[in-house]
Design an enzyme around this catalytic site. Structure first.
Site, PDB file in Angstrom:
ATOM      1  CB  CYS A 169      -0.949  -0.012   1.194  1.00 34.51           C
ATOM      2  SG  CYS A 169      -0.232  -0.693   2.687  1.00 34.51           S
ATOM      3  CG  HIS A 177      -1.134   3.800   4.536  1.00 30.73           C
ATOM      4  ND1 HIS A 177      -1.908   3.453   5.615  1.00 30.73           N
ATOM      5  CD2 HIS A 177      -0.574   2.633   4.090  1.00 30.73           C
ATOM      6  CE1 HIS A 177      -1.830   2.140   5.823  1.00 30.73           C
ATOM      7  NE2 HIS A 177      -1.027   1.624   4.900  1.00 30.73           N
TER       8      HIS A 177
END
Ligand SMILES: NC(=O)c1ccc[n+]([C@@H]2O[C@H](COP(=O)([O-])OP(=O)(O)OC[C@H]3O[C@@H](n4cnc5c(N)ncnc54)[C@H](OP(=O)(O)O)[C@@H]3O)[C@@H](O)[C@H]2O)c1
Length: 341
Positions: free
Chosen positions: A132, A244
């Site tokens: 990710c 994130h």
């Protein structure tokens, strides 16, 4: 007209997002199967917000023949067992685990960055989806690399607990509640208390002192974007549920002003530039949840190196970091290689 699609791990964080995104993007589906472990067999799961319910099937008994594409999000151990079976049955596997990412005969794809590499999928009938943190970073870096050639990247991540699956989200919720009511907040999934704290440790430690998450950012960026780019990473878990963030320092071979970088990023595929240089003129993780874009903010010149820039990059890790990227790969595969039934 459409494809026969399997979502493996449909009950998990990433699998549920895959179902949402397949529905949102109106992916051409002739038939859709939701598959997970024996624990979930028979459970009902909604296909996005379509109202259509899918009955979860046990992966142990699933017959992969006749299916075109399987989006896998079941972790490396189960992937090791089931991906080769699906691939051998003629169903192309797009895998979210780290198992195949660095195999030389498995393409590792971010469609905005290296779409042409997908043509190598036929060797194993498997395509890997990156980590990710890598996925969102390369989306932001590629257009800048094309303009001024990146030499070195220093990245610090601020990674949400959803990157550690459903159990990670439950732990942040329960610890936060326990601390408020004065109950003990014992760590289970994470190595230390995550509520009201940050943990500079994701995945296992390697011999050189880096963690495997940090190593993944280095090697995956090289494989997807350019083997000559040097990357050093510090990956940190923060008490955020989804999204994130990354602070990225970049050194280029050629000069690139902050203003030119902003212009390039404004036009770049998959990027949304929000950079107002005023209170609130940047994107934070809670604002990127449920979005497709990789957001870039706070682009500025780094006066401590030649040709240096610094920027802030935020994206929904369950989307661009996993499910969205996997569905984009499926779209690319369809456009370049598959025939609709
Ligand atoms: N979360 C992220 O940001 C992210 C990003 C990139 C990649 N990934 C990768 O995506 C994968 C899934 O992550 P996640 O966050 O969705 O985890 P999760 O929320 O814990 O979900 C795990 C899923 O895998 C299924 N599963 C577990 N063991 C299985 C087995 N033996 N056979 C079949 N299915 C099994 C689970 O089914 P049951 O419900 O039946 O147990 C569930 O559907 C992992 O490989 C992870 O590394 C995650």
């Amino acid at each position: 007209m459409g494809y026969r699609v399997v979502v493996a791990g449909a009950t998990g964080n990433v699998g549920r997002e895959m179902l949402n995104i397949l529905a949102e993007r109106e992916f051409p589906i002739a038939e859709l199967a939701a598959v997970a472990s024996a624990r979930s067999q028979g459970d009902q799961i909604e296909f996005g917000e379509t109202g259509k319910m899918l009955k979860v099937q046990n992966i142990e008994h699933f017959d992969w023949s006749g299916w075109d594409i399987a989006l896998f999000a079941i972790g490396s151990d189960a992937t090791k067992i089931y991906a080769p079976i699906a691939a051998a049955a003629g169903c192309t596997v797009i895998d979210n685990s780290s198992l195949y990412r660095m195999e030389p005969d498995v393409p590792l794809i971010v469609p905005e960055v290296n779409p042409e590499a997908i043509d190598g999928y036929k060797a194993r009938n498997i395509i890997a989806n990156p980590n990710c943190s890598t996925a969102q970073m390369v989306v932001a870096l590629k257009p800048l690399h094309d303009a001024a050639t990146i030499k070195r990247v220093v990245v610090s991540t601020y990674q949400s607990v959803s990157g550690a699956g459903k159990a990670g989200m439950d732990e942040l919720f329960e610890q936060s509640r326990n601390i408020f009511v004065g109950d003990p907040a014992e760590p289970k999934k994470f190595t230390k208390q995550i509520a009201f704290n940050v943990i500079p440790h994701i995945d296992k430690f390697l011999d050189d002192g880096f963690t495997k998450e940090e190593w993944k950012m280095v090697v995956e960026t090289k494989k997807i974007m350019d083997p000559k780019v040097k990357v050093t990473a510090t990956c940190v878990r923060v008490p955020v549920f989804v999204g994130h963030s990354e602070a990225i320092n970049i050194e280029f071979e050629k000069e690139l002003s902050a203003e030119d970088a902003q212009k390039i990023l404004r036009e770049a595929p998959g990027v949304m530039l929000v950079d107002k240089r005023e209170d609130g003129g940047y994107v934070t993780p809670v604002e990127c949840v449920g979005e497709f874009a990789t957001y870039v903010s706070r682009v500025r010149e780094d006066p401590t190196v030649d040709n240096g820039l610094v920027l802030w990059c935020v994206s929904d890790n369950l989307r661009k970091g996993a499910a969205l990227n996997a569905v984009q790969i499926a779209e690319l595969l369809g456009r370049r290689h598959l025939k609709k039934a």
